[in-house]
Every structure is written in C-alpha cells, then in structure tokens.
Design a protein around this motif. Structure first.
Motif, PDB file in Angstrom:
ATOM      1  N   GLY A 205      28.083 -41.190  37.240  1.00 57.29           N
ATOM      2  CA  GLY A 205      28.527 -42.580  37.159  1.00 57.29           C
ATOM      3  C   GLY A 205      28.184 -43.414  38.365  1.00 57.29           C
ATOM      4  O   GLY A 205      28.276 -44.647  38.320  1.00 57.29           O
ATOM      5  N   ASN A 206      27.779 -42.806  39.486  1.00 59.56           N
ATOM      6  CA  ASN A 206      27.386 -43.540  40.689  1.00 59.56           C
ATOM      7  C   ASN A 206      25.879 -43.615  40.877  1.00 59.56           C
ATOM      8  O   ASN A 206      25.401 -44.247  41.826  1.00 59.56           O
ATOM      9  CB  ASN A 206      27.988 -42.896  41.945  1.00 59.56           C
ATOM     10  CG  ASN A 206      29.463 -43.190  42.132  1.00 59.56           C
ATOM     11  OD1 ASN A 206      30.257 -42.289  42.375  1.00 59.56           O
ATOM     12  ND2 ASN A 206      29.836 -44.456  42.014  1.00 59.56           N
TER      13      ASN A 206
ATOM     14  N   ARG B 165      34.066 -37.456  38.863  1.00 56.43           N
ATOM     15  CA  ARG B 165      34.308 -38.868  38.595  1.00 56.43           C
ATOM     16  C   ARG B 165      33.676 -39.740  39.680  1.00 56.43           C
ATOM     17  O   ARG B 165      33.643 -39.346  40.851  1.00 56.43           O
ATOM     18  CB  ARG B 165      35.815 -39.147  38.523  1.00 56.43           C
ATOM     19  CG  ARG B 165      36.498 -38.375  37.414  1.00 56.43           C
ATOM     20  CD  ARG B 165      38.000 -38.592  37.409  1.00 56.43           C
ATOM     21  NE  ARG B 165      38.613 -37.876  36.302  1.00 56.43           N
ATOM     22  CZ  ARG B 165      38.729 -38.362  35.078  1.00 56.43           C
ATOM     23  NH1 ARG B 165      38.299 -39.593  34.815  1.00 56.43           N
ATOM     24  NH2 ARG B 165      39.298 -37.647  34.128  1.00 56.43           N
ATOM     25  N   PRO B 166      33.173 -40.924  39.317  1.00 52.87           N
ATOM     26  CA  PRO B 166      32.580 -41.823  40.325  1.00 52.87           C
ATOM     27  C   PRO B 166      33.630 -42.342  41.300  1.00 52.87           C
ATOM     28  O   PRO B 166      34.821 -42.411  40.978  1.00 52.87           O
ATOM     29  CB  PRO B 166      31.986 -42.956  39.474  1.00 52.87           C
ATOM     30  CG  PRO B 166      32.734 -42.913  38.179  1.00 52.87           C
ATOM     31  CD  PRO B 166      33.107 -41.487  37.949  1.00 52.87           C
TER      32      PRO B 166
ATOM     33  N   GLY C 155      30.751 -51.455  41.677  1.00 55.21           N
ATOM     34  CA  GLY C 155      30.017 -50.474  40.884  1.00 55.21           C
ATOM     35  C   GLY C 155      28.557 -50.823  40.736  1.00 55.21           C
ATOM     36  O   GLY C 155      27.874 -51.200  41.688  1.00 55.21           O
TER      37      GLY C 155
ATOM     38  N   PRO D   8      34.330 -45.370  44.620  1.00 58.52           N
ATOM     39  CA  PRO D   8      33.812 -46.613  45.217  1.00 58.52           C
ATOM     40  C   PRO D   8      33.150 -46.333  46.562  1.00 58.52           C
ATOM     41  O   PRO D   8      33.400 -45.310  47.208  1.00 58.52           O
ATOM     42  CB  PRO D   8      35.076 -47.466  45.380  1.00 58.52           C
ATOM     43  CG  PRO D   8      36.191 -46.474  45.496  1.00 58.52           C
ATOM     44  CD  PRO D   8      35.799 -45.315  44.627  1.00 58.52           C
TER      45      PRO D   8
ATOM     46  N   GLY E  61      34.311 -52.163  45.154  1.00 61.66           N
ATOM     47  CA  GLY E  61      34.475 -51.634  43.805  1.00 61.66           C
ATOM     48  C   GLY E  61      33.674 -52.340  42.734  1.00 61.66           C
ATOM     49  O   GLY E  61      34.041 -52.289  41.558  1.00 61.66           O
TER      50      GLY E  61
ATOM     51  N   PRO F 171      31.278 -45.258  34.602  1.00 66.64           N
ATOM     52  CA  PRO F 171      32.067 -46.466  34.856  1.00 66.64           C
ATOM     53  C   PRO F 171      32.064 -47.366  33.637  1.00 66.64           C
ATOM     54  O   PRO F 171      31.159 -47.288  32.799  1.00 66.64           O
ATOM     55  CB  PRO F 171      31.347 -47.113  36.054  1.00 66.64           C
ATOM     56  CG  PRO F 171      29.939 -46.624  35.949  1.00 66.64           C
ATOM     57  CD  PRO F 171      30.041 -45.227  35.384  1.00 66.64           C
TER      58      PRO F 171
ATOM     59  N   GLU G 284      24.056 -47.110  40.884  1.00 65.20           N
ATOM     60  CA  GLU G 284      24.405 -47.879  42.075  1.00 65.20           C
ATOM     61  C   GLU G 284      23.700 -47.322  43.309  1.00 65.20           C
ATOM     62  O   GLU G 284      23.170 -48.071  44.131  1.00 65.20           O
ATOM     63  CB  GLU G 284      25.919 -47.833  42.252  1.00 65.20           C
ATOM     64  CG  GLU G 284      26.458 -48.667  43.389  1.00 65.20           C
ATOM     65  CD  GLU G 284      27.970 -48.551  43.514  1.00 65.20           C
ATOM     66  OE1 GLU G 284      28.512 -49.137  44.458  1.00 65.20           O
ATOM     67  OE2 GLU G 284      28.591 -47.862  42.666  1.00 65.20           O
TER      68      GLU G 284
END
Length: 507
Positions: free
Chosen positions: A142-143, A117-118, A260, A120, A258, A182, A146
């Motif tokens: 998911g990261n 899971r991503p 994202g 912060p 946060g 996300p 970013e």
C-alpha cells in the motif's frame, strides 16, 4: 546458547529520518519478549502484533527469551512502522529468515492476520534510507506507489510477513494474501482559476502577478465582495511547476501529513485554514508524533488566510519566525521537530468589523475609531513589516467595470510574463543559493543588487524619518527588482521603486 539477528528501520522526527538498527537477541531462558531503546506506547505493543503475525505466517517465534534493542537508544521511536523490522530481526536470529540483515530497511505495521499495513511518512523514510546508503527498502504494498517518488532506492513491496520472510530466504510455501491497500485517493484536482474573470481590480491583478513572479507575501485589504478571495485563488495557477528537489520536499511533508499516494505533486500546494484554527494547527504540533501544520503543508506553495483579522493575534504572530527563516521548529515536552515552511503568505482582511471603512459607495461604516484600531491591531507591526505587498482592493463599481473590460490578462498570458521574470531572476541569482527576489538578502541589495543611481531616494528619506524600517527598505527593494524583471529592465530605476511603494500603501 544465544543468537542475534539484525535489520534496519527508520525513526522519523518531523520530516527528518534517522537510521535505526534493530537487534534481536535470543537466549535459552524462560520465554519472554521485551523491546528496549526508547520505544513509545504503540511501539511497545508491537510484541503482540509480531507474535500473532508470525504464528499466522507459519514461522512462529521460538519459545525463548527475546530481547529487541533499537539503537541508538537516544533517538525517540514512535509508531507501529517498526513492526516488520522487529519481526524480521527475530526471525533472522532464529534462523528462519537468514537473508534479513542490517543492509535492508524494513517498514510496515503488522496486523494480527500477518498482513503488512501501510504507514504514513513513507517518503521521508525512504529518503533517510537512501541518505544512509542502505541496499534496499522493504515496505507495504500500500505504500509502494507513494515511495516510488524517491529515485535511487531499490524497493520491495510485500503484502504479509510471510512474503517478507520468503524474500529473506525462509523455506515457506507461497500463499495468496489479500493486501491492505490505502483507500482510493479522491480526485480533488480542479481546473485552474482564470485570472481574466477578475474585472475592475487592476491594482489587485498587478499585485497578484508581482507576487507570483517574485514570491512575495501579500495583504489584500478591502470591503466584503471586493474580490479579495477571488484574487488570492488565482495566484497558484500563475506559479511555475516545482523543481524535482522542491517537489520531493513537498512530498515528504504531505507524506508525514498522511496524504498517501497523493503526496507527490509538481504543482505548488495551496492551504487555506479557517480562521478558527489554533496556533498548533497553523504551525504544527501534536501530543504524540509531531505533525506539520498548515504553514508547512503549504511549503513551496501558498498559505491563504481569509478573514485574517478574525484569527487570534497570537496565532498570526506565530507566523513571524517561519516567514523570515523558511523553517519552523515545533517544541513539545516529548521533543522537537523541524519542518520546512517556505511558503507565500496571502492575507485577506476587511478594513473594520462592519467591512465598510474607507469604501467608496455602499453603506457607511458604523464602527467607532477605537473598534477599527482594535480590529486592524490584530495584524501586528512586525508581521506587516514582513509582507512585501499591501494593497487596498476597492469595491467594484459600474465605472471601473466598464473601464477595465478586456484589460485583465488571461492566466496563460500572465503566466508567460511570470515565467519570463522568473527566468531573469534565475540567471541573475545563479550561484547565490536564491532563485526568487523575495529570498535575496539585504547585503546583496546594497552591494551586487544595487539599484540605479538616485532610485532609492524616496526610500532613504522614509528610513531617515522613521516611516520605514530597515526590513521594510529591503522588502520594497526586493519588490522593485520584481517590477524591473516584469518589464525586462536590467536593474531597478526610480519608477520601479515607486511602483513597488504603490503596492505597499495599505496599512
């Protein structure tokens, strides 16, 4: 018999990351799983997440005593972002993932179903990995979008612990996993506010243009409906795009906060907290992991405090130190963290509780003098002394409306003037470490940045009789340099100093 596996992770304190070596030690004793090295409660729960995720990924943990050490032990480790690094260190010690080593940083939270899971704060994590010279960073899918804002780092995105183990040499069959992504970022982009919409406020427009050019703090004082908020909202559109290093600093703060995939932006940020905000909400804090406050989220951009006199005085005075230094250090019982706070402060306030003190036309003021003093007293003298531009914004009348028709420049026209002034500042300040007039030091103003002969007589007289402090003298001269840059002059003359003083008359 014992085996050791090593990977790397990053511990975040504020927006600063420290490289952490994750060591997993397996011994032939009763099966246990312990994590040492100053973990917090959420990190201590990684045992169960790692054990379940490994079982689902078809690479169950060995039935041996497992000890995971996070070193250096003196650095606090918080959050679930260490899960993937811990799991890979254990699998490396067991020989399941021989390619996992300390030259790779792993970051991500494990779900019980084995998905990654991503988390912060991925941008400062990747920045810390790049600074430490590691080979690559393995992170959640998911990261990825970013993290790609950080250049010069090899990134590998994984959707599950199985994918990470296969990437590290595990002999496991490929399998499809629905990755954890996300939520889609809302489209909060708005067209820039048009400066030409402001009518009848020539002094306010001049103040906003000067603030945009020199990076000065602003106080707009006037009755309700005079256009204070309207002026403040047009300031961000006049500011130039962020330089790459500044944009990365902004992205690091937004990532920890946060935001994202919306962390990366080339536009200066805008923060406008409500007047009920606490000191912690403004400067940062939190009971667990320390989070940036509004003054840090606005770094390299604008912090707008509407109805500033409705903020508690202790909240406003908390801004004094970050306005001077450009950084804020938040101290809590569990440690401290430093955040950038190099923002432009814009305050908008009514002159009294009813809002009509000193206003021409409209209803008369009904406040007693003591109430007016108490109301404006929330803006302390030391805070006001740090604000370069303090102007009274009058209520618009039919006469001023007609007189100013077509006189207000458009946003595009004003931005060209601001960009030209910024270019002159950069050329003059090249090699000094400064880029805007609001940043220059007092010694520079009295040596290399001296004004024309006789230009500062009125300031010197105010300093002698006590109506102006030394800090106030410096701030007027910084603003005078901006007035000279806006008109294309080589150095401030008497008229530039007088114009700067004219933008510092309110309060």
């Amino acid at each position: 018999m014992s085996d050791i596996g090593r990977t790397s992770a990053v511990a975040l304190v504020g927006v600063q990351g420290s490289l952490v070596e994750v060591e997993a030690h397996l011994t032939s004793q009763l099966p246990t799983f312990s994590i040492i090295g100053l973990p917090d409660a959420s990190l201590g729960e990684a045992r169960e997440r790692v054990r379940s995720a490994a079982a689902v990924a078809d690479c169950p943990l060995p039935s041996r005593r497992i000890t995971v050490n996070l070193t250096p032990a003196s650095v606090p480790k918080r959050g679930s972002g260490f899960d993937l690094a811990i799991a890979m260190a254990v699998l490396a010690a067991a020989g399941t993932a021989p390619g996992a080593d300390r030259r790779t940083v792993y970051v991500g939270e494990l779900g019980l179903d084995g998905r990654v899971r991503p988390v912060p704060g991925i941008i400062p994590v990747v920045l810390a990995a790049r600074a430490a010279g590691v080979d690559r960073v393995v992170l959640p899918v998911g990261n990825l979008a970013e993290a790609q804002a950080v250049p010069g780092v090899a990134l590998t995105a994984v959707d599950s612990l199985r994918s990470a183990a296969i990437d590290a040499g595990a002999a496991l069959p490929e399998g499809f996993v629905d990755p954890v992504l996300p939520p889609p970022a809302p489209d909060d982009t708005r067209p820039p506010a048009e400066l030409a919409d402001v009518v009848g406020n020539a002094v306010g427009v001049r103040a906003v243009v000067a603030a945009a050019a020199g990076g000065h703090h602003v106080l707009l004082l006037g009755p309700p409906g005079a256009g204070k908020t309207m002026l403040a909202e047009r300031l961000p559109a006049l500011l130039p795009d962020l330089e790459p290093d500044a944009a990365l600093e902004v992205a690091a703060v937004r990532s920890v906060a946060g935001h994202g995939a919306r962390s990366w932006t080339r536009r200066p940020p805008w923060e406008a907290p409500h007047h009920s905000a606490s000191a912690a909400a403004l400067i940062g804090g939190g009971s667990g992991q320390l989070r940036p406050g509004a003054v840090s989220r606005a770094t390299r951009g604008v912090l707008f405090l509407d109805e500033a006199t409705e903020f508690p005085r202790v909240v406003l005075d908390a801004l004094r130190q970050p306005l001077e230094s450009g950084r804020i250090t938040v101290h809590r019982a569990g440690g401290s963290a430093e955040f950038p706070a190099r923002c432009q402060l814009v305050l908008a306030a009514n002159p009294c509780p009813c809002g009509n003190a000193g206003a021409l036309g409209g209803p008369p003021c009904t406040c007693v003098p003591s109430a007016v003093r108490r109301y404006l007293g929330r803006l302390s003298g030391p805070l006001l002394d740090r604000i370069d531009i303090r102007v009274a914004v009058p209520r618009v009348t039919t006469g001023t409306l007609r007189a100013s028709e077509g006189a207000t420049p458009s946003t595009a026209e004003a931005k060209r003037v601001v960009d030209d002034a910024r270019a002159r500042m950069r050329d003059r300040l090249h090699g000094t470490g400064w880029s805007r007039n609001a940043e220059v030091s007092g010694p520079w103003l009295r040596e290399d940045g001296r004004a024309a002969p006789g230009a500062t007589e009125v300031l010197d007289r105010g300093l002698d009789i006590g109506t102006l402090t030394m800090r106030g003298w410096d701030r007027v001269m910084r603003l005078a340099w901006t007035m000279a840059d806006l008109t294309g002059d080589e150095r401030p003359e008497r008229r530039h100093v007088e114009r700067a003083l004219a933008l510092r008359t309110a309060l």
